[in-house]
Design an enzyme around this catalytic site. Structure first.
Site, PDB file in Angstrom:
ATOM      1  N   GLU A   1       0.829  -1.222   0.000  1.00 38.39           N
ATOM      2  CA  GLU A   1       0.000   0.000   0.000  1.00 38.39           C
ATOM      3  C   GLU A   1       0.853   1.258   0.000  1.00 38.39           C
ATOM      4  O   GLU A   1       2.055   1.222   0.313  1.00 38.39           O
ATOM      5  CB  GLU A   1      -0.963   0.018   1.190  1.00 38.39           C
TER       6      GLU A   1
ATOM      7  N   LYS B   1      -3.991  -1.446  14.562  1.00 43.77           N
ATOM      8  CA  LYS B   1      -3.182  -0.566  15.388  1.00 43.77           C
ATOM      9  C   LYS B   1      -3.751  -0.385  16.775  1.00 43.77           C
ATOM     10  O   LYS B   1      -4.957  -0.280  16.959  1.00 43.77           O
ATOM     11  CB  LYS B   1      -3.043   0.792  14.721  1.00 43.77           C
TER      12      LYS B   1
END
Ligand code: PSU
Ligand code: MN
Length: 310
Positions: free
Chosen positions: A28, A163
């Site tokens: 990405e 995260k």
């Protein structure tokens, strides 16, 4: 050739690998523009591409540029994207046609990278961490479009978990609701990005890339569309200590609330502040875990390619 395929700008090396059914790993670009500071971001992107190659696959960093869906980024574009940083448009699913037709430079999030990878026929994708359900989402409704994409698009995403800035428990529940399989590679527990433990479980554990590649192959050979989330915990020697991470996250979250940061700005703001608050430790951990994920994605891509009829 379908008409939209003219929108794809596939780098020659990637095109050749895809035509020959060789292993390709998607990477990405939002992690480059919005996830890390310059020049660490460009250095990391190049290092990650090298790691993929060292493990027998061809890397394809995905982005949007000059009115095309870029499958593989030439070095000058990577540098441009890294240098421009957050001035580049962060593109998720909703943004793709608009950034494309305006001819702007767009960095793809996990969601948009999955879409581009799928259009190009790339099934394995390595990143750092996925987006998820934010803390306080029961009021803000801030839930990353990455989760919906995992439910609908046929790409396996290798990450070190979601995260730790997120509500991991709610993110895990959401994935379950959306029917996204969460696989632990060499782990029974869902990792928490900078650290290896979250107290949350995975659905299935695998220890061998070949066995996991076989399951992916079966999934996509049957009418079971959708993604797979492969959780690959950060290596022990690179793991951060829990207390300073938690402290930095809480401080960054409080600052974001005070400044009224909303929408797509939230994740980049938090990541950048955590790098500052940990004196660069979180950046080092981030680089290490992305490389670790790139290695596993390459191994999986090699095994997956071996299963596909030539
Ligand atoms: N995880 C990282 N670094 C990042 C991101 C995730 O370690 O830069 C990016 C990814 O591109 C992910 C996006 O798709 O953040 C999620 O943003 P949001 O929460 O706005 O959906
Ligand atoms: Mn969001």
């Amino acid at each position: 050739m379908r008409s939209w395929s003219a929108l794809l700008q596939i780098e020659p090396e990637v095109r050749e690998a895809l035509e020959n059914k060789q292993a390709v790993v998607a990477l990405e670009s939002t992690i480059i523009s919005h996830g890390m500071p310059y020049p660490d971001n460009v250095e990391t992107a190049l290092l990650v591409e090298r790691t993929v190659r060292e493990h027998g696959a061809v890397p394809a960093t995905l982005a949007i540029a000059a009115g095309r869906l870029q499958v593989g980024l030439p070095a000058h574009r990577l540098e441009e994207l890294g240098k421009a940083g957050p001035r580049v448009i962060k593109c998720s699913r909703r943004d793709i046609p608009f950034v494309l037709t305006r001819g702007e430079l767009g960095a793809t999030t996990v969601a948009a990278t999955m879409i581009l990878a799928d259009l190009a026929g790339i099934r394995l994708f390595a990143t750092g961490g996925i987006g998820g359900v934010h803390r306080g989402a029961e009021l803000s409704m801030d839930i990353s479009a990455d989760l919906q994409e995992l439910a609908r698009t046929d790409v396996a995403v290798v990450s070190a978990g979601a995260k730790a800035i997120l509500d991991l428990e709610l993110t895990r529940e959401y994935l379950e609701t959306m029917g996204v399989p969460v696989i632990g590679f060499g782990a029974d527990e869902w990792p928490a990005f900078y650290t290896r433990h979250s107290g949350l479980s995975v659905d299935y554990r695998y220890d061998q890339p070949a066995a996991l590649a076989k399951a992916l192959h079966v999934k996509w050979s049957t009418p079971l569309p959708g993604g797979v989330l492969i959780a690959n915990p950060i290596p022990e020697e690179e793991e951060m200590e829990y207390a300073p991470v938690r402290e930095a996250i809480e401080k960054a979250l409080a600052e974001a609330a005070k400044k009224g940061i909303r929408g797509k700005e939230v994740t980049p703001f938090l990541l950048a502040r955590i790098v500052e608050l940990t004196g660069g430790d979180s950046l080092r951990a981030n680089v290490a875990l992305v490389r670790h994920n790139a290695r596993l994605a390459a191994q999986l891509a090699v095994e997956y390619a071996a299963l596909r009829p030539g």
